[in-house]
Enzyme design. Structure first.
Site, PDB file in Angstrom:
ATOM      1  N   LYS A  79      58.848  15.591  13.710  1.00  0.00           N
ATOM      2  CA  LYS A  79      57.517  14.960  13.835  1.00  0.00           C
ATOM      3  C   LYS A  79      56.949  15.101  15.243  1.00  0.00           C
ATOM      4  CE  LYS A  79      58.413  11.516  10.239  1.00  0.00           C
ATOM      5  NZ  LYS A  79      57.913  12.231   9.076  1.00  0.00           N
ATOM      6  N   LYS A 132      58.254   6.047  14.365  1.00  0.00           N
ATOM      7  CA  LYS A 132      58.804   7.000  13.387  1.00  0.00           C
ATOM      8  C   LYS A 132      59.907   7.819  14.027  1.00  0.00           C
ATOM      9  CE  LYS A 132      54.642   8.073  10.690  1.00  0.00           C
ATOM     10  NZ  LYS A 132      53.736   9.173  10.286  1.00  0.00           N
ATOM     11  N   GLY A 177      61.227  10.698   4.142  1.00  0.00           N
ATOM     12  CA  GLY A 177      61.401   9.726   3.056  1.00  0.00           C
ATOM     13  C   GLY A 177      61.273   8.279   3.529  1.00  0.00           C
ATOM     14  N   GLY A 178      60.523   8.072   4.601  1.00  0.00           N
ATOM     15  CA  GLY A 178      60.300   6.704   5.091  1.00  0.00           C
ATOM     16  C   GLY A 178      61.470   6.143   5.895  1.00  0.00           C
ATOM     17  N   HIS A 187      46.439   9.053   1.002  1.00  0.00           N
ATOM     18  CA  HIS A 187      47.310  10.201   1.265  1.00  0.00           C
ATOM     19  C   HIS A 187      46.702  11.411   0.562  1.00  0.00           C
ATOM     20  CE1 HIS A 187      51.415  12.210   1.485  1.00  0.00           C
ATOM     21  NE2 HIS A 187      50.721  12.983   0.678  1.00  0.00           N
ATOM     22  N   GLU A 243      50.156  17.595   4.818  1.00  0.00           N
ATOM     23  CA  GLU A 243      49.852  16.214   4.451  1.00  0.00           C
ATOM     24  C   GLU A 243      48.968  15.560   5.513  1.00  0.00           C
ATOM     25  OE1 GLU A 243      53.675  15.017   1.700  1.00  0.00           O
ATOM     26  OE2 GLU A 243      53.477  14.009   3.634  1.00  0.00           O
ATOM     27  N   ARG A 294      57.875  23.806   1.767  1.00  0.00           N
ATOM     28  CA  ARG A 294      58.547  24.104   0.489  1.00  0.00           C
ATOM     29  C   ARG A 294      57.561  23.845  -0.644  1.00  0.00           C
ATOM     30  NH1 ARG A 294      58.687  18.858  -1.207  1.00  0.00           N
ATOM     31  NH2 ARG A 294      59.086  17.312   0.389  1.00  0.00           N
TER      32      ARG A 294
HETATM   33  P1  ADP Z   1      58.214  10.600   5.959  1.00  0.00           P
HETATM   34  O1  ADP Z   1      58.396  11.967   6.564  1.00  0.00           O
HETATM   35  O2  ADP Z   1      59.327   9.657   6.300  1.00  0.00           O
HETATM   36  O3  ADP Z   1      57.859  10.628   4.505  1.00  0.00           O
HETATM   37  P2  ADP Z   1      55.440  10.375   6.786  1.00  0.00           P
HETATM   38  O4  ADP Z   1      55.039  10.543   8.204  1.00  0.00           O
HETATM   39  O5  ADP Z   1      55.162  11.517   5.864  1.00  0.00           O
HETATM   40  O6  ADP Z   1      56.975   9.975   6.734  1.00  0.00           O
HETATM   41  O7  ADP Z   1      54.771   9.084   6.178  1.00  0.00           O
HETATM   42  C1  ADP Z   1      55.112   8.568   4.907  1.00  0.00           C
HETATM   43  C2  ADP Z   1      53.987   7.674   4.382  1.00  0.00           C
HETATM   44  O8  ADP Z   1      53.790   6.585   5.292  1.00  0.00           O
HETATM   45  C3  ADP Z   1      52.639   8.354   4.281  1.00  0.00           C
HETATM   46  O9  ADP Z   1      52.442   8.958   3.036  1.00  0.00           O
HETATM   47  C4  ADP Z   1      51.673   7.211   4.485  1.00  0.00           C
HETATM   48  O10 ADP Z   1      51.496   6.544   3.265  1.00  0.00           O
HETATM   49  C5  ADP Z   1      52.405   6.289   5.427  1.00  0.00           C
HETATM   50  N1  ADP Z   1      52.022   6.515   6.843  1.00  0.00           N
HETATM   51  C6  ADP Z   1      52.520   7.459   7.679  1.00  0.00           C
HETATM   52  N2  ADP Z   1      51.953   7.391   8.903  1.00  0.00           N
HETATM   53  C7  ADP Z   1      51.063   6.388   8.846  1.00  0.00           C
HETATM   54  C8  ADP Z   1      50.156   5.797   9.800  1.00  0.00           C
HETATM   55  N3  ADP Z   1      50.074   6.245  11.056  1.00  0.00           N
HETATM   56  N4  ADP Z   1      49.420   4.752   9.387  1.00  0.00           N
HETATM   57  C9  ADP Z   1      49.514   4.266   8.127  1.00  0.00           C
HETATM   58  N5  ADP Z   1      50.338   4.766   7.195  1.00  0.00           N
HETATM   59  C10 ADP Z   1      51.104   5.817   7.527  1.00  0.00           C
END
Ligand code: ADP
Length: 491
Positions: free
Chosen positions: A115, A157, A163-164, A207, A274, A291
């Protein structure tokens, strides 16, 4: 390329096999003993057992898979999604053994998988990212200072996260250090690396993601967006395209941004960019998945492009034959994911034998599943049983088509979220397109209802009878209980 090994299982393995065979390619399935009766283990030209064991010992065991690929003379490996699909070392290992990895170059996987690095790269292309901190100074005091500059609420993050996991929301300054420690220890545990980034928390975002293709020769195209805001605990549940949140101008701007990134990376393969969209319709890059995505099918439906075929052609070093102006978005496509889970019991994962899995009456409904009647659904793998995909000329008609498809799908034996999905499709705010990534949680109390087992049994029995070769004489004697007026199942 003559022979492709599919380094995956169930639904996505079956999906990839279908296109390989259409292209005249031979396939090799690899399966664990638990999976030996699933369709994918039988559909390939060759099938090889991985034995028993954990995922680490089987589906993501790079050396073992390489050994099988060499022994069975695979020219290429398709990783599907999950498992080794975003593992840059696996791609390299294959390429070093003269086996084509059907996916992006390792350096793109590495860059986009982090990230911190990916945000910095995207910023260098002057594309929008969520305001935050993505620097090398990881000292807690320094991070706290940066957090104050960004303001609260904010997200911490894990840089290598997914995956959160390793992601924490911080509502106020006093909670920052505690949440930082939590995010870092989770990051170490899951990813072995505790670097973090900080991001402004966008309130009620949508999203949106863009499907892209690049050929690694400077050419890139998009296949429009998918909206995936209907999520539960970062798990997507319903996806649709086009998104109601975009007008044509915003759509063009978002999709062009995704293509700029593909060209900036000189990306090779299929990928997904995304983004999150805030309430004022500002959009920001979130991450790129290097992917095929679970929900790729809805993009195939609106464009008529087979994404797995494109992946294979690109991996064969061909120049992208698709031109942007040739790719049109037609109608509306929707995907609902059927999970083996119990919505009435906090979505507890379910297991058991699929007593009956039939076809929908409407032949235009696409059911992508890795299972058939008699298979067992275990709890060791992903709980997704099937993806139901529908396509129609308008969103309104397509929502009805999907509801009919969900109602009609003859499926018996394992508790699942079918009724929950139907309730989402009926929910007023969903119908109006008035939703964001937290909506599903907010609607939850009104949506969770358990599957009616009687009804399920009736569907299955009805379809089972329909699928039998019943003689004319038996048909004459057969009384359809639904036409008798009572509407009661008699036999
Ligand atoms: P991961 O790689 O763990 O899946 P992401 O960065 O893709 O993490 O974020 C996962 C989800 O979290 C996103 O789809 C969105 O719904 C939420 N999210 C991510 N970043 C933000 C942000 N800055 N503000 C609000 N929601 C967020």
């Amino acid at each position: 390329m003559k022979r492709v090994l599919i380094a995956n299982r169930a639904e996505i393995a079956t999906r990839v096999i279908r296109t390989c065979h259409k292209m005249g390619l031979e396939t090799i399935s690899i399966y664990t003993e638990d999976d030996k009766n699933l369709p994918f283990a039988k559909q390939s030209t060759y099938s090889v057992s991985l034995g028993s064991g954990t995922v680490a010992e089987t589906y993501i065991n790079k050396e073992k898979i390489l050994e099988i690929a060499k022994k069975y003379k695979a020219d290429a490996v398709h990783p599907g999604y999950g498992f080794l699909s975003e593992n840059s070392e696996f791609g390299e290992l294959l390429e070093n053994n003269n086996i084509t990895f059907i996916g992006p170059k390792s350096k793109n996987i590495l860059l986009m998988g982090d990230k911190l690095e990916s945000k910095n790269f995207v910023k260098s292309l002057k594309l929008p990212v969520v305001p935050g901190y993505e620097g090398d100074n990881q000292d807690a005091k320094h991070l706290e200072q940066e957090a104050l500059k960004i303001g609260f609420p904010l997200l911490i993050k894990a840089s290598s996260g997914g995956g959160g996991k390793g992601m924490k929301i911080v509502h106020s300054e006093k909670d920052f250090l505690e949440q930082l420690n939590r995010a870092k220890s989770e990051a170490i545990k899951f990813f072995g690396n505790d670097r973090v980034i900080l991001e402004k928390f966008i309130i009620n975002p949508r999203h949106i993601e863009v499907q892209v293709l690049g050929d690694g020769k400077g050419n890139g195209v998009h296949l429009f967006e998918r909206e995936c805001s209907i999520q539960r605990r970062y798990q997507k549940v319903v996806e649709e395209t086009p998104s109601l949140a975009l007008d044509d101008k915003l759509r063009t701007s978002i999709c062009d941004m995704a293509v700029d990134l593909v060209k900036g990376l000189n990306y090779r393969g299929a990928g997904t960019v995304e983004l999150i969209l805030d309430e004022d319709k500002n959009y920001y890059f979130l991450e790129m998945n290097t992917r095929l995505q679970v929900e790729h099918g809805i993009s195939e439906m609106i464009t008529g492009v087979d994404l797995v075929e494109q992946q294979i052609l690109i991996a064969q070093n061909e120049k992208l034959a698709l031109k942007q102006e040739d790719i049109q978005s037609n109608g509306h496509a929707l995907e609902c994911r059927i999970y083996a889970e119990d919505p009435s019991n906090n979505f507890l994962p379910q297991s058991g034998e699929i007593k009956y899995l039939g076809k929908t009456i409407d032949p235009t409904v696409r059911v992508d599943t890795g299972y058939e009647t008699g298979n067992k659904v275990g709890i060791n793998y992903d709980p997704m049983i099937a993806k139901i995909l529908t396509h129609d000329h308008s969103r309104e008609s397509n929502l009805n088509k999907m509801k009919n498809a969900l109602n009609e799908l003859p499926f018996l034996g394992v508790k699942n979220n079918r009724d929950f999905l139907i309730n989402i499709l009926d929910f007023k705010d969903f119908c109006n397109g008035n939703y964001h990534t937290h909506s599903l949680e907010a609607w939850m109390d009104q949506l969770s209802q358990s599957e009616s087992e009687d009804l399920e049994m009736a569907y299955a029995a009805f379809h089972f009878i329909g699928s039998q070769n019943i003689s004319e004489e038996r048909i004459e004697k057969f009384i359809d209980p639904w036409s008798e007026g009572s509407g009661e199942w008699l036999g």
